[in-house]
Design an enzyme around this catalytic site. Sequence first.
Site, mmCIF file in Angstrom:
data_model
loop_
_atom_site.group_PDB
_atom_site.id
_atom_site.type_symbol
_atom_site.label_atom_id
_atom_site.label_comp_id
_atom_site.label_asym_id
_atom_site.label_seq_id
_atom_site.Cartn_x
_atom_site.Cartn_y
_atom_site.Cartn_z
ATOM 1 N N GLU A 166 -98.644 -0.298 61.075
ATOM 2 C CA GLU A 166 -97.793 0.752 60.530
ATOM 3 C C GLU A 166 -98.566 1.875 59.844
ATOM 4 O O GLU A 166 -98.463 2.069 58.621
ATOM 5 C CB GLU A 166 -96.753 0.159 59.575
ATOM 6 C CG GLU A 166 -95.811 -0.815 60.247
ATOM 7 C CD GLU A 166 -94.650 -1.261 59.374
ATOM 8 O OE1 GLU A 166 -93.697 -1.834 59.925
ATOM 9 O OE2 GLU A 166 -94.677 -1.020 58.153
ATOM 10 N N GLU A 351 -92.584 -6.671 64.712
ATOM 11 C CA GLU A 351 -91.805 -6.959 63.505
ATOM 12 C C GLU A 351 -90.367 -6.539 63.739
ATOM 13 O O GLU A 351 -90.098 -5.450 64.255
ATOM 14 C CB GLU A 351 -92.324 -6.201 62.272
ATOM 15 C CG GLU A 351 -93.619 -6.717 61.698
ATOM 16 C CD GLU A 351 -94.030 -5.959 60.431
ATOM 17 O OE1 GLU A 351 -93.133 -5.435 59.721
ATOM 18 O OE2 GLU A 351 -95.239 -5.883 60.179
#
Length: 440
Positions: A166, A351
């Site tokens: 991320e 995720e």
Amino acid sequence: MNFKRTDFPPGFVFGAATAAYQIEGHKFGGAGSTHWDTFAATPGNVIRAEDGALACDHYHRYAEDLDLLKDAGMDAYRFSTSWARVMPDGRTVNAQGLDFYDRLVDAMLERGLKPFQTLYHWELPSALADIGGWANRDTTQYFGDFTDVITDRIGDRVHAIATINEPWCVAYLSHFLGHHAPGLRDLRATARAMHHITLAHGVAMSRLRGKGMSNCGIVLNFDHTAAADDSAEAAQAAIVQDAINNRWFIEAITKGTYPAEVLAGFDPHMPDGWQDDMTQISQKMDWLGVNYYTRHRVQADPGAPWPAVKDVPGDLPRTQMGWEIYPEGLHHFLTRMARDYVRDMPIFVTENGMAWDDTVENGSVYDPERTQFVADHVLAAKQAIADGANVQGFFYWSLLDNYEWAFGYEKRFGMVHVDFDTLKRTPKASYHALKAAIAR
């Protein structure tokens, strides 16, 4: 859950994910201070000023945690290797840190779990934060050195490697919005961090390829962004926000370009010669990780500084985080990535999950909301496969309730409940439901 393993192509990977600082217990094993330790120690940044010093004590309890994965019938475990554990000052090797990850990977393999490693999941050594962190280009080369050290130790046994987790959170959420360490709200630092974290991916890929490593990729987070109304102004606001949230990193990595809508704000602040880095940044990778949680609706914010966009609350059910539940967004990004960026490249949902205010009652945790959430998002991935996306796996976030960054230990994402006083693990109803769904 209204799906089963045989609904998916042969070899489809089911797993769960965690991150080092969130579960391990950073006070153990000679790990060094991170910018999260100092961020958390600053009043007002983290709920109750909580940090990852103990977390879930995975450092000592990893065997028990890996057994939970094995017992659920999972195929793989997505974990991260803490830079500050392996190199406490960002440069000097800590033998205890390498030994821990050696044991951890061997323990995965003993249980038949494929190790999906993430090199960087946000625990920047404080010594590197002191010299500018991700706003300093030198950090990218130190990260390359870390890549060399950890890969030399465990690279022969990991199944897949992600360079960065991320990068939007590492750079924009942390340097522009100020919600994560280092907690800045500075446009110039943001522009530099947004470029340098992308370059760090390229540097790590170069180091990995130099060692002959394959099955290497990156994990990007995506947020479904839509106009809040039918106006041209809202439509333009959505384009700008989508460019910031969703296009900056994937376009750099797959096309060697940055979106013009973001450069409109960043260009005066970008590091000199950044264009020369784009070839290294956009070198070939082997797979893409997609993290997805929620959506946002936006409209223009006239008179505000760039990007002049503001959120408008939606009307969908929300998780404990206040995030709207919108599984259609996962389908959108999986098919969009396949259509516009990576084509037939393998994609993993690295995720996806939800926080809920779970409690133990009579020794059990009943969480039907999470069971439904997982089922709906797994089915969105299934539909994306039917629509042509090469989706090869789904990792739930997270295996354990853990340290949820600025939210401390208050938000519970785990399929396994953790009592943070006793550290007792209690699998939730969603854990048992997923175990039944993916049983062979």
